[in-house]
Structures are given as structure tokens and as C-alpha cells.
Design a protein around this motif. Structure first.
Motif, PDB file in Angstrom:
ATOM      1  N   LYS A   1      48.872 -37.752  20.963  1.00 35.21           N
ATOM      2  CA  LYS A   1      49.738 -38.896  20.628  1.00 35.21           C
ATOM      3  C   LYS A   1      51.128 -38.719  21.247  1.00 35.21           C
ATOM      4  O   LYS A   1      52.140 -38.934  20.579  1.00 35.21           O
ATOM      5  CB  LYS A   1      49.863 -39.027  19.113  1.00 35.21           C
ATOM      6  CG  LYS A   1      48.539 -39.277  18.409  1.00 35.21           C
ATOM      7  CD  LYS A   1      48.747 -39.349  16.897  1.00 35.21           C
ATOM      8  CE  LYS A   1      47.438 -39.586  16.165  1.00 35.21           C
ATOM      9  NZ  LYS A   1      47.628 -39.636  14.695  1.00 35.21           N
TER      10      LYS A   1
ATOM     11  N   TYR B   1      54.260 -39.754  23.430  1.00 35.90           N
ATOM     12  CA  TYR B   1      54.865 -40.984  23.925  1.00 35.90           C
ATOM     13  C   TYR B   1      55.064 -40.897  25.435  1.00 35.90           C
ATOM     14  O   TYR B   1      55.420 -39.840  25.971  1.00 35.90           O
ATOM     15  CB  TYR B   1      56.213 -41.234  23.251  1.00 35.90           C
ATOM     16  CG  TYR B   1      56.114 -41.534  21.780  1.00 35.90           C
ATOM     17  CD1 TYR B   1      55.578 -42.747  21.332  1.00 35.90           C
ATOM     18  CD2 TYR B   1      56.554 -40.612  20.834  1.00 35.90           C
ATOM     19  CE1 TYR B   1      55.497 -43.034  19.976  1.00 35.90           C
ATOM     20  CE2 TYR B   1      56.469 -40.893  19.478  1.00 35.90           C
ATOM     21  CZ  TYR B   1      55.936 -42.096  19.050  1.00 35.90           C
ATOM     22  OH  TYR B   1      55.834 -42.366  17.706  1.00 35.90           O
ATOM     23  N   LYS B   2      54.845 -42.010  26.101  1.00 30.32           N
ATOM     24  CA  LYS B   2      54.990 -42.058  27.557  1.00 30.32           C
ATOM     25  C   LYS B   2      56.361 -41.573  28.010  1.00 30.32           C
ATOM     26  O   LYS B   2      56.508 -40.924  29.032  1.00 30.32           O
ATOM     27  CB  LYS B   2      54.742 -43.481  28.064  1.00 30.32           C
ATOM     28  CG  LYS B   2      53.292 -43.849  28.255  1.00 30.32           C
ATOM     29  CD  LYS B   2      52.730 -43.181  29.514  1.00 30.32           C
ATOM     30  CE  LYS B   2      51.304 -43.631  29.788  1.00 30.32           C
ATOM     31  NZ  LYS B   2      50.751 -42.974  31.005  1.00 30.32           N
ATOM     32  N   LYS B   3      57.381 -41.902  27.236  1.00 29.32           N
ATOM     33  CA  LYS B   3      58.744 -41.555  27.625  1.00 29.32           C
ATOM     34  C   LYS B   3      58.978 -40.040  27.623  1.00 29.32           C
ATOM     35  O   LYS B   3      59.920 -39.537  28.246  1.00 29.32           O
ATOM     36  CB  LYS B   3      59.747 -42.219  26.683  1.00 29.32           C
ATOM     37  CG  LYS B   3      59.697 -41.751  25.243  1.00 29.32           C
ATOM     38  CD  LYS B   3      60.704 -42.494  24.382  1.00 29.32           C
ATOM     39  CE  LYS B   3      60.662 -42.043  22.924  1.00 29.32           C
ATOM     40  NZ  LYS B   3      60.994 -40.635  22.745  1.00 29.32           N
ATOM     41  N   ASP B   4      58.120 -39.300  26.924  1.00 30.90           N
ATOM     42  CA  ASP B   4      58.271 -37.844  26.855  1.00 30.90           C
ATOM     43  C   ASP B   4      57.535 -37.114  27.973  1.00 30.90           C
ATOM     44  O   ASP B   4      57.726 -35.907  28.159  1.00 30.90           O
ATOM     45  CB  ASP B   4      57.757 -37.326  25.507  1.00 30.90           C
ATOM     46  CG  ASP B   4      58.631 -37.783  24.344  1.00 30.90           C
ATOM     47  OD1 ASP B   4      59.852 -37.920  24.549  1.00 30.90           O
ATOM     48  OD2 ASP B   4      58.082 -38.004  23.247  1.00 30.90           O
TER      49      ASP B   4
END
Length: 213
Positions: free
Chosen positions: A9, A11-14
Motif C-alpha cells: 500500500k 503511495y505513488k508520491k513516495d
């Protein structure tokens, strides 16, 4: 994807980088600045269950980050690469991930031993703690057991054989003192450093190629 798995899970931003089978993020609890995790996209607990394509994807990201980190920080002089497989080995997230940890001079007082530090008492070793010290109790003469093998040995280990041959029939104390001096004078980082001499001596003693009487 597995329910309740933190790495399933993300996040794309991470995500820092990704390819077909893997992606990377910064470790939320970094050992050093730049500590990076390379994580498989498919949920798999053990590194040993990964196929070649997934492993290649992981290695590609490791190399890419190594180059980038080194370029952006000239103080980085080395790296530790680590994988924990199983709870006994320290794995806390049951999703395969690889640690890439940049190392800088002085980030640890004595980094010698590196990943051996997973067992703290086994990390550090030096010429003063060589296995030869275990044999100081022996008195008498040294006997080379396998002269033919000594002559035929075709490897870097042959230097150890040649070193030992000089002491056939001589006092053990003389051998031990010279062995300590040999390890002390060996160049750090070469196959003849103190660790190499230590391993060669242990190997020959265990196999009975030499006997300390």
C-alpha cells in the motif's frame, strides 16, 4: 497484494524509482541518510522465492540508486546491502525488500566486519583475536601432514602452505609469533590481510593438514 501489508500500500508520491517488477522508497527509519528500500511489486515474503526476472529488477534499482547516491554525496565511501529473510533473521515486514545503506567515513567508530554486526559479538575481529591464539596452549613441534598437497596446491592459499612449511618440526611458539607478525604486516584489503591468514590457518588445522602437538 496482501491485506495489511505496508509495502503493498505504498503511495505513488513516495516511490523514488520503479521498473517492471520492483520499486524503491526511502526507509522511514534510516540507518544513515539515503537509506533506501528496494521492494518487490508482487507480494512475496522470501527473497529465495523470487524468480530471476524479479531479482534482476531489484538489482537494477540497487545499481541505479548506488550511482545516484554516490554522485549526489561525495562523502559516501561505501554501501551495505542487506536482506532479512525470516523473523529469526530480523525480518519485520513479510514482504521481500532489500536495504541499500550508504556509508560515510566516521558514521561508525569501527565499521570493520560490516554485516557481521547482525551478531554484535562477531562483528569485530583483529590480529589480536585470531584463531591462532587458541593454539598457544600447545607446546612442542609442528608437523606438516600432507607434503604432496602442499606442493600441488595451486591457489592463493599456497602462500599459507609455503609459510607453514618453514615451521615443519619447529617450536609452535615460533610459528605463532611469526604468524601474528605476518598478519600485522599484511596489506589491508588484500587476500593476505589478517582475516585471510586466520581462515587459512583454521582450514588447515581443521583438516589435519598441520598438527600442533
Amino acid at each position: 497484494m496482501k491485506k495489511n501489508c505496508p509495502f503493498c500500500k505504498i503511495y505513488k508520491k513516495d516511490i523514488l524509482k520503479e521498473n517492471k517488477h520492483a520499486f524503491s522508497i526511502r526507509d522511514k527509519f534510516p540507518v544513515t541518510k539515503g537509506h533506501t528500500l528496494i521492494i518487490t511489486k508482487h507480494h512475496e515474503g522470501s527473497y529465495f522465492n523470487l524468480n530471476k526476472n524479479v531479482i534482476d529488477s531489484c538489482l537494477s534499482l540497487i545499481k541505479s540508486h548506488k550511482i545516484e547516491l554516490s554522485k549526489n554525496d561525495i562523502n559516501i565511501k561505501g554501501f551495505n546491502i542487506g536482506i532479512n529473510v525470516g523473523e529469526t533473521a530480523g525480518q519485520t515486514v513479510d514482504h521481500c525488500h532489500i536495504h541499500l545503506i550508504p556509508r560515510r567515513s566516521g558514521d561508525q567508530k569501527n565499521p570493520k566486519g560490516g554485516v557481521r554486526g547482525v551478531i554484535p559479538s562477531k562483528q569485530k575481529y583483529s590480529a589480536t583475536r585470531l584463531s591462532i591464539n587458541k593454539y598457544i596452549k600447545f607446546k612442542g613441534k609442528i608437523k606438516i601432514q600432507n607434503e604432496k598437497k602442499l606442493q600441488d596446491k595451486k591457489s592463493k592459499g599456497r602462500n599459507m602452505w609455503n609459510f607453514l612449511k618453514k615451521y615443519d618440526g619447529k617450536d609452535v611458539d615460533e610459528f605463532i609469533n611469526d604468524a601474528k607478525l605476518e598478519t600485522k604486516n599484511s596489506k589491508k584489503g588484500t587476500y593476505q590481510d589478517s582475516n585471510w591468514w586466520d581462515r587459512e590457518l583454521e582450514w588447515n588445522l581443521e583438516r589435519g593438514n598441520i598438527i600442533l602437538k
